[in-house]
Design an enzyme around this catalytic site. Sequence first.
Site, mmCIF file in Angstrom:
data_model
loop_
_atom_site.group_PDB
_atom_site.id
_atom_site.type_symbol
_atom_site.label_atom_id
_atom_site.label_comp_id
_atom_site.label_asym_id
_atom_site.label_seq_id
_atom_site.Cartn_x
_atom_site.Cartn_y
_atom_site.Cartn_z
ATOM 1 N N ARG A 1 4.750 -4.502 7.418
ATOM 2 C CA ARG A 1 4.512 -5.581 6.454
ATOM 3 C C ARG A 1 5.824 -6.265 6.053
ATOM 4 N NH1 ARG A 1 -0.457 -5.559 3.423
ATOM 5 N NH2 ARG A 1 -1.909 -6.062 5.118
ATOM 6 N N GLU B 1 4.969 -3.587 0.081
ATOM 7 C CA GLU B 1 6.091 -3.181 0.940
ATOM 8 C C GLU B 1 7.140 -4.280 1.071
ATOM 9 O OE1 GLU B 1 2.874 -2.858 1.706
ATOM 10 O OE2 GLU B 1 2.534 -0.712 1.920
ATOM 11 N N LYS C 1 -13.986 6.405 -9.198
ATOM 12 C CA LYS C 1 -13.629 6.888 -7.858
ATOM 13 C C LYS C 1 -14.037 8.366 -7.772
ATOM 14 C CE LYS C 1 -9.860 6.335 -4.542
ATOM 15 N NZ LYS C 1 -8.523 5.741 -4.319
HETATM 16 C C1 LIG Z 1 -0.267 -2.227 3.516
HETATM 17 C C2 LIG Z 1 -0.844 -0.890 3.109
HETATM 18 N N1 LIG Z 1 -0.106 -0.074 2.336
HETATM 19 C C3 LIG Z 1 -0.589 1.122 1.953
HETATM 20 C C4 LIG Z 1 -1.829 1.533 2.374
HETATM 21 C C5 LIG Z 1 -2.322 2.927 2.016
HETATM 22 N N2 LIG Z 1 -3.555 2.852 1.205
HETATM 23 C C6 LIG Z 1 -4.746 3.024 1.723
HETATM 24 S S1 LIG Z 1 -5.961 2.903 0.599
HETATM 25 C C7 LIG Z 1 -4.827 2.659 -0.643
HETATM 26 C C8 LIG Z 1 -5.255 2.505 -2.051
HETATM 27 C C9 LIG Z 1 -6.251 1.411 -2.167
HETATM 28 O O1 LIG Z 1 -6.663 1.340 -3.512
HETATM 29 P P1 LIG Z 1 -7.912 0.427 -3.846
HETATM 30 O O2 LIG Z 1 -7.790 -0.846 -3.138
HETATM 31 O O3 LIG Z 1 -7.999 0.382 -5.315
HETATM 32 O O4 LIG Z 1 -9.148 1.209 -3.214
HETATM 33 P P2 LIG Z 1 -9.842 2.553 -3.716
HETATM 34 O O5 LIG Z 1 -9.333 3.638 -2.798
HETATM 35 O O6 LIG Z 1 -9.452 2.753 -5.146
HETATM 36 O O7 LIG Z 1 -11.308 2.306 -3.549
HETATM 37 C C10 LIG Z 1 -3.548 2.647 -0.129
HETATM 38 C C11 LIG Z 1 -2.312 2.470 -0.945
HETATM 39 C C12 LIG Z 1 -2.568 0.652 3.195
HETATM 40 N N3 LIG Z 1 -3.792 0.997 3.663
HETATM 41 N N4 LIG Z 1 -2.061 -0.538 3.532
HETATM 42 MG MG LIG Z 2 -8.946 1.473 -6.703
#
Ligand SMILES: Cc1ncc(C[n+]2csc(CCOP(=O)(O)OP(=O)(O)O)c2C)c(N)n1
Ligand SMILES: [Mg+2]
Length: 632
Positions: free
Chosen positions: A396, A368, A280
Amino acid sequence: MELDQINHPSDIKNFSIKELEELAQQIRGFLIQKLSVTGGHLAPNLGVVELTLVLHYLFESPKDKLIFDVGHQSYVHKILTGRKDEFDTLRQYKGLCGYIKRSESEHDVWEAGHSSTSLSAAMGMALARDLKGENNHVIALIGDGAMTGGMALEALNHIGHEKKKMIVVLNDNEMSIAPNVGAIHNYLSKIRADKHYLKAKEEAQQLLKKIPKVGGTLAKSVERLKDSMKYLIVSGVLFEELGFNYIGPIDGHNIELLLQAFKQADKIDGPVLVHVVTVKGKGYSPAEIDSHKWHGVGPYKLESDQDEKQKKSKAVPSYSNVFSNSLIDLAKEDERIIGITAAMPSGTALNKFAHHFPERMIDVGIAEQHATTMCAGLADLGMKPVFAVYSTFLQRAYDQLVHDVCRQNLNVVFAIDRAGLVGDDGETHQGVYDLAYLNHIPNIVIMVPKDENELQHMVKTAIDYNEGPIAFRYPRGAGIGVDMDRQKKTLSIGSWEVVREGNQVAVLAVGPMVKLAQEAAEELAKENIQLEVINARFVKPLDHSMLQDLANEKKALITLEEASIKGGLGSAILEFYAEEEIYYMRIKQMGYPDYFVEHGSVKYQREEIGLTVEKIIENVKHLCNQKSEVNT
Ligand SMILES: Cc1ncc(C[n+]2csc(CCOP(=O)(O)OP(=O)(O)O)c2C)c(N)n1
Ligand SMILES: [Mg+2]
Ligand SMILES: CC(=O)[C@@H](O)[C@H](O)COP(=O)(O)O
């Protein structure tokens, strides 16, 4: 070929691997430069440059469905599908959306913003494809963080059952926003730790060669072989057991290996999970070093010119920090208090709480629903769980709120952050439905502080309240700059506050709208119109005696909330008067309309929906004039 000649995926179809690698570097430089001006989700997108290039190189979007989970990592996709020239407007009002957006391109086939929906959408599209006798590919790109979301696990379970042809690309960078958590994360770490994987493979091969024909070592050798074989197949066994063909782990920045893996995946007639390991923030060292901080950023100074230290301005504390600092103070005296987050430790500022009470802060991952019912369990046995969660993400857990928390009347505290308009994240993240989705559930108390000082009092009020569930909601970003009382106090449940006396018209406002109403009142006073301003800081229960007084005084009312008009404060007040059979009240509701307000600054969003001083003044004058007509 240069990046500026790329306007469609077909432009890269004849590229050599070397040309793809060169293009990847150009795209990286483009992202770093553009986002230094606009801000955005830099680290996630730097991590998927090669991966997105290979997917568009091998597959035929939009016939083949490319589905991005969350969609915050779709900037490379947007660059390759003809939108690179719009990046100067990224996440700005009427500009390029920071997530997948159907109205922008035929290549944007699935919108998101909330996590973990891609696999369910992919299942639906694969079923539809087969029912229609079509033969396109369905490819879902999901991160390791999103894979911790319950929906993703529900979908994995079903996909493995249906065994439809599709490709799930697991983008594993070990990060959610913060470092990822959970048993699946730990499992992926085992696979990623390729030293074991390769060692075991070699060991197993050695053993197979040397198994003695007879004699005592046979038992030992077989034992060791069994252990090694466990390692050998550890990679992907979870997914294999769920009905997937597993390919990986693949270096997600090696175009040649990615091409091989996806060509192999394409030959498989059934669900395939391609486990891609990425970094990342790849290619920009500040983001690689701290991808948590660089997950989502505002404009920044490029690394090359970051000579002078970034001066820390003495800014007004954010609502999130006021919440967390208040909770820390209270937790020092109250061991019942437990902080819970669903993968948002820094966004909710609970990471500060965790610093003080590491054993009393729980990050459940993007879960959630689980968090809400886990809080019910915690409260059931006498703890004081405080679930800090964005308004939009708490959507959610609606059934868990109703069925597990409120129906059982359990002492769960909901600290609802990002409540109201959120700005650049746009319609998928607007925190505008919490008043509506909570208001009609029995047993819950709902509070809204007018400023950061009242927030600290609401945190204390919530901790001191032990009659059931209680929630307070507060906006994204900084407070309004009021002085903070030295002592936190407990508010009387259901008590409103008259902020400014007036006649004829009273505005009942919540949260940051109280300040807006005061500004309108000051303007109106110059025209000798005395607008009453009431801080309706309890949306549930309402202040019935004050509502009765307003009726007795026959004041016209304006309800003012940065929340959906339908089901919010105004609706509750209308229902109150209807229940009391007080039919003569004239009430004007102001709030979030019955459509989705897209990305842009909060200022522009408020202007679009009429949450402005000017609009309040206009409505007050209208009610005054109307009143005089009614009385004549
Ligand atoms: C239901 C929900 N909860 C929390 C979030 C906040 N959120 C956005 S991106 C993310 C992390 C995603 O991690 P990953 O899928 O590994 O993607 P990366 O950013 O590592 O590429 C979170 C927790 C969200 N978008 N949706
Ligand atoms: Mg990730
Ligand atoms: C993609 C996503 O959902 C999060 O990164 C979100 O954008 C965070 O919002 P804040 O910037 O308000 O913390």
